[in-house]
Design a protein around this motif. Structure first.
Motif, PDB file in Angstrom:
ATOM      1  N   ASN A 288      33.323  41.364  42.395  1.00 48.22           N
ATOM      2  CA  ASN A 288      33.404  40.817  41.042  1.00 48.22           C
ATOM      3  C   ASN A 288      34.560  41.443  40.267  1.00 48.22           C
ATOM      4  O   ASN A 288      35.292  40.748  39.550  1.00 48.22           O
ATOM      5  CB  ASN A 288      32.094  41.041  40.284  1.00 48.22           C
ATOM      6  CG  ASN A 288      31.042  40.012  40.637  1.00 48.22           C
ATOM      7  OD1 ASN A 288      31.350  38.845  40.875  1.00 48.22           O
ATOM      8  ND2 ASN A 288      29.794  40.441  40.703  1.00 48.22           N
ATOM      9  N   VAL A 289      34.714  42.721  40.396  1.00 48.70           N
ATOM     10  CA  VAL A 289      35.816  43.424  39.725  1.00 48.70           C
ATOM     11  C   VAL A 289      37.146  42.897  40.257  1.00 48.70           C
ATOM     12  O   VAL A 289      38.095  42.656  39.498  1.00 48.70           O
ATOM     13  CB  VAL A 289      35.705  44.948  39.938  1.00 48.70           C
ATOM     14  CG1 VAL A 289      36.948  45.661  39.397  1.00 48.70           C
ATOM     15  CG2 VAL A 289      34.441  45.481  39.270  1.00 48.70           C
ATOM     16  N   ARG A 290      37.212  42.686  41.560  1.00 49.25           N
ATOM     17  CA  ARG A 290      38.441  42.200  42.188  1.00 49.25           C
ATOM     18  C   ARG A 290      38.796  40.794  41.698  1.00 49.25           C
ATOM     19  O   ARG A 290      39.938  40.523  41.328  1.00 49.25           O
ATOM     20  CB  ARG A 290      38.257  42.219  43.702  1.00 49.25           C
ATOM     21  CG  ARG A 290      39.417  41.675  44.486  1.00 49.25           C
ATOM     22  CD  ARG A 290      39.181  41.869  45.987  1.00 49.25           C
ATOM     23  NE  ARG A 290      40.073  41.025  46.756  1.00 49.25           N
ATOM     24  CZ  ARG A 290      41.355  41.304  46.995  1.00 49.25           C
ATOM     25  NH1 ARG A 290      41.897  42.397  46.495  1.00 49.25           N
ATOM     26  NH2 ARG A 290      42.101  40.480  47.714  1.00 49.25           N
ATOM     27  N   LEU A 291      37.809  39.895  41.651  1.00 47.75           N
ATOM     28  CA  LEU A 291      38.063  38.529  41.177  1.00 47.75           C
ATOM     29  C   LEU A 291      38.525  38.534  39.721  1.00 47.75           C
ATOM     30  O   LEU A 291      39.458  37.821  39.347  1.00 47.75           O
ATOM     31  CB  LEU A 291      36.818  37.671  41.334  1.00 47.75           C
ATOM     32  CG  LEU A 291      36.375  37.363  42.765  1.00 47.75           C
ATOM     33  CD1 LEU A 291      35.030  36.633  42.761  1.00 47.75           C
ATOM     34  CD2 LEU A 291      37.416  36.545  43.508  1.00 47.75           C
TER      35      LEU A 291
ATOM     36  N   ARG B  69      32.277  24.045  45.058  1.00 48.97           N
ATOM     37  CA  ARG B  69      32.255  25.153  44.093  1.00 48.97           C
ATOM     38  C   ARG B  69      31.091  25.023  43.106  1.00 48.97           C
ATOM     39  O   ARG B  69      30.985  25.799  42.155  1.00 48.97           O
ATOM     40  CB  ARG B  69      33.583  25.184  43.328  1.00 48.97           C
ATOM     41  CG  ARG B  69      34.775  25.418  44.228  1.00 48.97           C
ATOM     42  CD  ARG B  69      36.092  25.038  43.611  1.00 48.97           C
ATOM     43  NE  ARG B  69      36.400  25.771  42.395  1.00 48.97           N
ATOM     44  CZ  ARG B  69      37.518  25.624  41.694  1.00 48.97           C
ATOM     45  NH1 ARG B  69      38.445  24.758  42.122  1.00 48.97           N
ATOM     46  NH2 ARG B  69      37.731  26.311  40.597  1.00 48.97           N
ATOM     47  N   GLY B  70      30.229  24.018  43.331  1.00 44.48           N
ATOM     48  CA  GLY B  70      29.083  23.807  42.445  1.00 44.48           C
ATOM     49  C   GLY B  70      29.430  23.170  41.128  1.00 44.48           C
ATOM     50  O   GLY B  70      28.649  23.219  40.174  1.00 44.48           O
ATOM     51  N   ARG B  71      30.591  22.521  41.058  1.00 43.01           N
ATOM     52  CA  ARG B  71      31.046  21.881  39.821  1.00 43.01           C
ATOM     53  C   ARG B  71      30.928  20.368  39.928  1.00 43.01           C
ATOM     54  O   ARG B  71      31.205  19.785  40.972  1.00 43.01           O
ATOM     55  CB  ARG B  71      32.494  22.246  39.512  1.00 43.01           C
ATOM     56  CG  ARG B  71      32.670  23.589  38.844  1.00 43.01           C
ATOM     57  CD  ARG B  71      34.096  23.783  38.351  1.00 43.01           C
ATOM     58  NE  ARG B  71      34.216  24.989  37.563  1.00 43.01           N
ATOM     59  CZ  ARG B  71      34.119  25.048  36.238  1.00 43.01           C
ATOM     60  NH1 ARG B  71      33.916  23.928  35.552  1.00 43.01           N
ATOM     61  NH2 ARG B  71      34.238  26.186  35.596  1.00 43.01           N
TER      62      ARG B  71
ATOM     63  N   ILE C 147      41.548  31.252  50.897  1.00 45.05           N
ATOM     64  CA  ILE C 147      41.606  30.210  49.881  1.00 45.05           C
ATOM     65  C   ILE C 147      40.303  30.189  49.083  1.00 45.05           C
ATOM     66  O   ILE C 147      40.310  29.975  47.860  1.00 45.05           O
ATOM     67  CB  ILE C 147      41.877  28.838  50.521  1.00 45.05           C
ATOM     68  CG1 ILE C 147      43.281  28.816  51.146  1.00 45.05           C
ATOM     69  CG2 ILE C 147      41.751  27.716  49.490  1.00 45.05           C
ATOM     70  CD1 ILE C 147      44.421  28.999  50.176  1.00 45.05           C
ATOM     71  N   ALA C 148      39.188  30.438  49.737  1.00 48.03           N
ATOM     72  CA  ALA C 148      37.894  30.471  49.030  1.00 48.03           C
ATOM     73  C   ALA C 148      37.885  31.561  47.964  1.00 48.03           C
ATOM     74  O   ALA C 148      37.386  31.349  46.846  1.00 48.03           O
ATOM     75  CB  ALA C 148      36.761  30.693  50.028  1.00 48.03           C
ATOM     76  N   GLU C 149      38.440  32.720  48.284  1.00 53.47           N
ATOM     77  CA  GLU C 149      38.490  33.804  47.292  1.00 53.47           C
ATOM     78  C   GLU C 149      39.428  33.417  46.147  1.00 53.47           C
ATOM     79  O   GLU C 149      39.159  33.738  44.978  1.00 53.47           O
ATOM     80  CB  GLU C 149      38.952  35.099  47.940  1.00 53.47           C
ATOM     81  CG  GLU C 149      38.871  36.284  46.971  1.00 53.47           C
ATOM     82  CD  GLU C 149      39.299  37.608  47.572  1.00 53.47           C
ATOM     83  OE1 GLU C 149      38.713  38.635  47.196  1.00 53.47           O
ATOM     84  OE2 GLU C 149      40.243  37.621  48.406  1.00 53.47           O
ATOM     85  N   ALA C 150      40.511  32.696  46.456  1.00 51.95           N
ATOM     86  CA  ALA C 150      41.429  32.257  45.411  1.00 51.95           C
ATOM     87  C   ALA C 150      40.724  31.327  44.427  1.00 51.95           C
ATOM     88  O   ALA C 150      40.901  31.450  43.206  1.00 51.95           O
ATOM     89  CB  ALA C 150      42.629  31.546  46.035  1.00 51.95           C
ATOM     90  N   TYR C 151      39.914  30.417  44.930  1.00 50.79           N
ATOM     91  CA  TYR C 151      39.193  29.525  44.028  1.00 50.79           C
ATOM     92  C   TYR C 151      38.113  30.265  43.234  1.00 50.79           C
ATOM     93  O   TYR C 151      37.844  29.925  42.067  1.00 50.79           O
ATOM     94  CB  TYR C 151      38.585  28.349  44.793  1.00 50.79           C
ATOM     95  CG  TYR C 151      39.597  27.270  45.104  1.00 50.79           C
ATOM     96  CD1 TYR C 151      40.251  26.580  44.083  1.00 50.79           C
ATOM     97  CD2 TYR C 151      39.908  26.935  46.416  1.00 50.79           C
ATOM     98  CE1 TYR C 151      41.196  25.599  44.365  1.00 50.79           C
ATOM     99  CE2 TYR C 151      40.846  25.944  46.710  1.00 50.79           C
ATOM    100  CZ  TYR C 151      41.483  25.289  45.674  1.00 50.79           C
ATOM    101  OH  TYR C 151      42.415  24.316  45.948  1.00 50.79           O
ATOM    102  N   ALA C 152      37.502  31.255  43.829  1.00 44.72           N
ATOM    103  CA  ALA C 152      36.536  32.067  43.086  1.00 44.72           C
ATOM    104  C   ALA C 152      37.228  32.773  41.920  1.00 44.72           C
ATOM    105  O   ALA C 152      36.678  32.878  40.814  1.00 44.72           O
ATOM    106  CB  ALA C 152      35.867  33.070  44.019  1.00 44.72           C
TER     107      ALA C 152
ATOM    108  N   LEU D  66      46.060  42.717  45.102  1.00 39.16           N
ATOM    109  CA  LEU D  66      45.204  41.703  44.485  1.00 39.16           C
ATOM    110  C   LEU D  66      45.337  40.333  45.149  1.00 39.16           C
ATOM    111  O   LEU D  66      44.704  39.384  44.697  1.00 39.16           O
ATOM    112  CB  LEU D  66      45.529  41.570  42.996  1.00 39.16           C
ATOM    113  CG  LEU D  66      45.130  42.735  42.099  1.00 39.16           C
ATOM    114  CD1 LEU D  66      45.573  42.466  40.661  1.00 39.16           C
ATOM    115  CD2 LEU D  66      43.624  42.975  42.148  1.00 39.16           C
ATOM    116  N   ARG D  67      46.125  40.210  46.183  1.00 37.91           N
ATOM    117  CA  ARG D  67      46.304  38.898  46.800  1.00 37.91           C
ATOM    118  C   ARG D  67      45.008  38.450  47.466  1.00 37.91           C
ATOM    119  O   ARG D  67      44.378  39.217  48.198  1.00 37.91           O
ATOM    120  CB  ARG D  67      47.450  38.921  47.813  1.00 37.91           C
ATOM    121  CG  ARG D  67      48.791  39.024  47.109  1.00 37.91           C
ATOM    122  CD  ARG D  67      49.973  38.958  48.040  1.00 37.91           C
ATOM    123  NE  ARG D  67      51.194  39.137  47.266  1.00 37.91           N
ATOM    124  CZ  ARG D  67      52.394  39.276  47.792  1.00 37.91           C
ATOM    125  NH1 ARG D  67      52.538  39.260  49.110  1.00 37.91           N
ATOM    126  NH2 ARG D  67      53.453  39.429  47.028  1.00 37.91           N
ATOM    127  N   PRO D  68      44.596  37.204  47.220  1.00 39.58           N
ATOM    128  CA  PRO D  68      43.350  36.724  47.822  1.00 39.58           C
ATOM    129  C   PRO D  68      43.405  36.778  49.339  1.00 39.58           C
ATOM    130  O   PRO D  68      44.432  36.483  49.956  1.00 39.58           O
ATOM    131  CB  PRO D  68      43.260  35.267  47.334  1.00 39.58           C
ATOM    132  CG  PRO D  68      44.102  35.227  46.087  1.00 39.58           C
ATOM    133  CD  PRO D  68      45.219  36.200  46.348  1.00 39.58           C
TER     134      PRO D  68
END
Length: 259
Positions: free
Chosen positions: A4-7, A217-219, A36-41, A31-33
């Motif tokens: 969470n801190v990283r995102l 992404r639940g949107r 791709i999933a982490e980038a969207y998070a 800090l590079r994701p």
């Protein structure tokens, strides 16, 4: 570093760079994701920083739709991002060059949703999203690339930064069958001179891709949202004193002046 801190750190780094009007850069090494999933998070966290300034998420955009751009960024798929409520401008729009670091425009077909496309009903197809389209209109996407070096821009960092979206300018929506949008021609004029012409591919298919992407992404995509479906003409720069008009067969035009 806690996830969470990283995102939050990824999102904050990109948001701070944008607010400071710094030349665009990829996220720093630490800090590079990692995916791709982490980038969207991290993009979701970026929304939380942007919404107090730009308003709630009110639409969706697709980016890196061409094979050339995908190869440049080392991916084999488009990318998605959000459009915020206060960055949606109605044609004819008057925008200030000073509000952007490096304003560029993409000429697109936008769709106005008349029904929700909820994540719970995914997967969506072009046929199942079609009844949700209340209208279509010519649109400009406002690209705020902050003088990025496209050759070195990484897709994951671009995603965190919401794919350089600076808003949209939209024309009046017209009710048309979505199948009629396939191959529709659009023409871009700058200061009264023709600079480009192109044909839409399949806006309904793009809408289905975005609906499925957001569902992961639940949107949801909601009624009243604006969805832009990719540029039909190469991106162009626009500066103070210039006027752009994008006309689409059967849909009318969209116009913007830069002050």
């Amino acid at each position: 570093m806690d996830s969470n801190v990283r995102l939050n750190a990824m999102a904050q780094w990109m948001w701070d760079a944008r607010c400071r009007r710094q030349t665009y850069a990829n996220l720093p090494e630490g800090l590079r994701p990692g995916s791709i999933a982490e980038a969207y998070a991290a993009q979701e966290r970026y929304y939380g920083l942007a919404e107090p300034v730009y308003g709630a998420v009110a639409g969706a955009k697709i980016a890196t739709t061409t094979k050339v751009m995908q190869q440049l960024m080392g991916i084999d798929h488009p990318c998605g991002g959000a459009i915020f409520a206060r960055t949606i401008h109605r044609s004819p729009a008057r925008l200030r060059a000073a509000d952007f670091v490096n304003l560029r425009i993409e000429s697109e077909i936008a769709l106005l949703l008349g029904r929700d496309l909820p994540a719970a009903r995914a997967p969506w197809t072009r046929e199942t999203v079609a009844p949700a389209v209340a209208g279509a209109m010519p649109a400009f996407e406002l690209i705020e690339d902050r003088h990025a070096d496209y050759a070195t821009t990484e897709a994951a960092s671009l995603i965190v930064e919401n794919c350089w979206n600076g808003g949209v300018v939209i024309g009046a929506a017209k009710a048309v069958p979505v199948d009629a949008l396939v191959g529709v021609l659009g023409r871009l004029m700058m200061d009264g001179k023709a600079v480009g012409e192109g044909a839409a591919e399949d806006p309904a298919a793009t809408l289905a891709w975005l609906a499925n992407h957001l569902a992961e992404r639940g949107r949801d995509l909601k009624a009243g949202m604006v969805v832009i479906t990719g540029s039909v003409i190469a991106t162009v720069s626009i500066a103070s004193g210039q006027r752009a008009v994008f006309a689409v067969d059967g849909l009318g035009d969209v116009a913007m002046d830069v002050l």
